[in-house]
Enzyme design. Structure first.
Site, short mmCIF file in Angstrom:
data_model
loop_
_atom_site.label_atom_id
_atom_site.label_comp_id
_atom_site.label_asym_id
_atom_site.label_seq_id
_atom_site.Cartn_x
_atom_site.Cartn_y
_atom_site.Cartn_z
CE1 TYR A 36 0.99 -0.02 4.46
CE2 TYR A 36 0.06 -2.19 4.08
CZ TYR A 36 0.80 -1.33 4.86
OH TYR A 36 1.37 -1.77 6.02
CB ILE A 74 -1.29 3.14 -4.15
CG1 ILE A 74 -1.50 2.04 -3.13
CG2 ILE A 74 -0.80 2.58 -5.47
CD1 ILE A 74 -2.51 0.98 -3.52
CG HIS A 75 -2.66 5.50 1.66
ND1 HIS A 75 -2.26 5.84 2.93
CD2 HIS A 75 -3.94 5.92 1.54
CE1 HIS A 75 -3.27 6.40 3.58
NE2 HIS A 75 -4.31 6.45 2.76
CG PHE A 76 -1.40 9.84 0.31
CD1 PHE A 76 -2.49 9.88 -0.52
CD2 PHE A 76 -1.60 9.81 1.68
CE1 PHE A 76 -3.78 9.90 0.00
CE2 PHE A 76 -2.87 9.82 2.20
CZ PHE A 76 -3.98 9.86 1.37
CG ASN A 102 -0.02 7.85 5.52
OD1 ASN A 102 -1.09 7.32 5.79
ND2 ASN A 102 0.07 8.91 4.72
#
Length: 154
Positions: free
Chosen positions: A47, A50-52, A57
């Site tokens: 993740y 893509i976050h962010f 985070n």
């Protein structure tokens, strides 16, 4: 004497698997009372890209999931509950700090009550000794909970 589990042993008590097994180690567990452990976070977590992109985070929903999984360990280590499926029922989360690549999320889950398949708990997540997230939650074991539901509610 409290129990402890490495990444493979904990899978006997936690039905989630990669990429949704969000705890790496259970360092201490008193069945029906509490479980403590951690999740190591690296740049390789699926993740983070893509976050962010500019400030990666751990998403809040995954923090909730990690904390609920540790609470799951506290109840599935009770006799005859090994490997039981556990569902989220109600979550009230508070997020205090971002959890970033390189952090270790230490998780301390406490069972407040466990009756008829419903477990109420309180869980704290910390990074470097600082509170990062906390969760007041109710999780349930459907195979037990459904035995106590009124017949028309099933």
């Amino acid at each position: 004497m409290p129990l402890s589990f490495d990444a493979y042993e904990l899978q006997q008590y936690q039905p989630n698997r990669y990429p949704f097994l969000l705890i790496d180690m259970v360092t201490e567990c008193e069945p029906g009372q509490y479980a403590k452990g951690y999740k190591n976070l690296t740049n390789n977590e699926w993740y983070f890209p893509i976050h962010f992109e500019r400030s990666p985070n751990m998403p809040g929903c995954l923090q909730i999931e990690a904390m609920a999984q540790m609470l799951t360990i506290a109840i599935t280590t009770l006799e005859n509950l090994k490997g039981e499926i556990v569902h989220g029922y109600k979550h009230m989360a508070t997020f205090h700090e971002e959890i970033k690549p390189g952090h270790r999320l230490d998780i301390d889950a406490r069972v407040l009550s466990f009756k008829r398949g419903l477990c109420k708990g309180y869980v704290r997540g910390s990074v470097c000794g600082k509170l990062a997230c906390e969760l007041e939650t109710t999780i349930l074991i459907p195979s037990i909970f459904n035995q106590f539901r009124p017949s028309g509610a099933r």
